[in-house]
Design a protein around this motif. Structure first.
Motif, PDB file in Angstrom:
ATOM      1  N   LEU A  89       0.835  -1.193   0.000  1.00 40.78           N
ATOM      2  CA  LEU A  89       0.000   0.000   0.000  1.00 40.78           C
ATOM      3  C   LEU A  89       0.871   1.245   0.000  1.00 40.78           C
ATOM      4  CD1 LEU A  89      -2.555  -1.101   2.760  1.00 40.78           C
ATOM      5  CD2 LEU A  89      -2.824  -1.288   0.270  1.00 40.78           C
ATOM      6  N   ASP A  90       0.660   2.127  -0.986  1.00 45.56           N
ATOM      7  CA  ASP A  90       1.411   3.384  -1.027  1.00 45.56           C
ATOM      8  C   ASP A  90       0.799   4.387  -0.051  1.00 45.56           C
ATOM      9  OD1 ASP A  90      -0.676   4.978  -2.392  1.00 45.56           O
ATOM     10  OD2 ASP A  90      -0.178   3.772  -4.149  1.00 45.56           O
ATOM     11  N   HIS A  91       1.449   5.553   0.090  1.00 40.74           N
ATOM     12  CA  HIS A  91       1.003   6.472   1.144  1.00 40.74           C
ATOM     13  C   HIS A  91      -0.360   7.092   0.847  1.00 40.74           C
ATOM     14  CE1 HIS A  91       2.610   9.895  -1.318  1.00 40.74           C
ATOM     15  NE2 HIS A  91       1.752  10.606  -0.614  1.00 40.74           N
ATOM     16  N   GLY A  92      -0.791   7.065  -0.415  1.00 39.96           N
ATOM     17  CA  GLY A  92      -2.140   7.515  -0.721  1.00 39.96           C
ATOM     18  C   GLY A  92      -3.193   6.593  -0.141  1.00 39.96           C
ATOM     19  N   ALA A  93      -2.776   5.377   0.202  1.00 42.39           N
ATOM     20  CA  ALA A  93      -3.681   4.409   0.820  1.00 42.39           C
ATOM     21  C   ALA A  93      -3.467   4.321   2.328  1.00 42.39           C
ATOM     22  CB  ALA A  93      -3.500   3.033   0.176  1.00 42.39           C
ATOM     23  N   TRP A  94      -2.218   4.052   2.753  1.00 44.70           N
ATOM     24  CA  TRP A  94      -2.030   3.747   4.171  1.00 44.70           C
ATOM     25  C   TRP A  94      -2.104   4.963   5.075  1.00 44.70           C
ATOM     26  CZ3 TRP A  94       2.006   5.848   6.901  1.00 44.70           C
ATOM     27  CH2 TRP A  94       3.185   6.172   6.226  1.00 44.70           C
ATOM     28  N   VAL A  95      -1.762   6.149   4.577  1.00 46.29           N
ATOM     29  CA  VAL A  95      -1.829   7.322   5.457  1.00 46.29           C
ATOM     30  C   VAL A  95      -3.269   7.616   5.893  1.00 46.29           C
ATOM     31  CG1 VAL A  95      -1.481   9.814   5.630  1.00 46.29           C
ATOM     32  CG2 VAL A  95       0.347   8.360   4.732  1.00 46.29           C
ATOM     33  N   PRO A  96      -4.231   7.748   4.971  1.00 42.58           N
ATOM     34  CA  PRO A  96      -5.599   7.964   5.462  1.00 42.58           C
ATOM     35  C   PRO A  96      -6.164   6.761   6.215  1.00 42.58           C
ATOM     36  CG  PRO A  96      -5.588   7.722   3.067  1.00 42.58           C
ATOM     37  CD  PRO A  96      -4.166   7.854   3.497  1.00 42.58           C
TER      38      PRO A  96
END
Length: 248
Positions: A119-126
């Motif tokens: 998962l890239d940060h567009g996925a895991w951050v939120p």
């Protein structure tokens, strides 16, 4: 008597902002995302399909990790502690296969399944703020920036039935995404960004989905708001997946 559908009927499009959203409590998006389960969607999803502007492929692709997902740090020059954050949500090969079959059934001839990508940060951050326990299976769907918005709307429409099975569909990008024109010296919103954002908001609320699909020609300052469409196309997938009764 109206029949109430089961599952999750809403889809969502969120602006994931800077990767520092993962650590910076001063960002107003943090309390919003942290309150998502209490104030927006109390029902726990059975799985999550997230479309991030940070995964671009030539043809549609979905990841299908067996076991915990790798946390991808696709950013550079940020505080060291951000590179120690883990979001080991399980993947879901079953959901990935369902996504592939639904897309093929809807006329997308080639759909790739990536069994290694995390998962890239567009996925895991939120998601780390929305579902911090990381115990809900997650799959990620790519965008195709050489295609148009209608292509991505069609992707979403093909996946509408996933909601009936309790799958939460999230588009993760940005309402405007022009890093060269970011105002780093103040909080004032640039007029072009305000006008574009307001146009999109009104078009969605009024149900003008064709206009949203044709935003590049119809929205004010579209090219300035999105020099590249990678962070905007997740909206079109979420909009398509919302189905006939989309309102916002």
């Amino acid at each position: 008597m109206a029949v109430q559908k089961k599952g999750i009927q809403e889809t969502f499009y969120i602006s994931h902002g800077s990767p520092t959203l993962s650590i910076d409590d001063s960002l107003p998006a943090r309390p919003f995302l942290k309150s998502f389960r209490q104030k927006i969607l109390p029902e726990k999803p059975k799985a999550i399909l997230i479309i991030s502007g940070h995964w671009e492929t030539s043809e549609p692709a979905v990841n299908a990790v067996s076991g915990p997902s790798e946390t991808i740090y696709d950013f550079y020059g940020f505080p060291d502690k951000m590179y120690r954050i883990k979001y080991p949500a399980p993947g879901s090969p079953e959901l990935a296969n369902r996504v592939k079959q639904l897309l093929i059934k809807s006329g997308f001839e080639t759909v790739h399944v990536d069994k290694k990508r995390g998962l890239d940060h567009g996925a895991w951050v939120p998601l780390m703020l929305m579902y911090p326990d990381a115990n809900i299976p997650v799959c990620q769907l790519s965008v195709q920036t050489h295609k148009d918005a209608t292509h991505h709307y069609r992707l979403g429409r093909a996946l509408t039935s996933l909601k009936d099975d309790g799958v939460l569909i999230i588009g993760s990008g940005a309402a405007t995404h022009n890093l060269r024109m970011m105002n780093r010296n103040g909080n004032a919103v640039a007029s072009w960004a305000f006008e574009f954002d307001n146009w999109i908001k009104e078009a969605l609320l009024e149900g003008r989905y064709e206009d949203v699909n044709e935003y590049a020609e119809k929205a004010p300052h579209a090219q300035k708001a999105h020099p590249s469409p990678d962070h905007f196309y997740p909206l079109h997938v979420a909009m398509g997946a919302a189905g006939e009764n989309t309102r916002d």
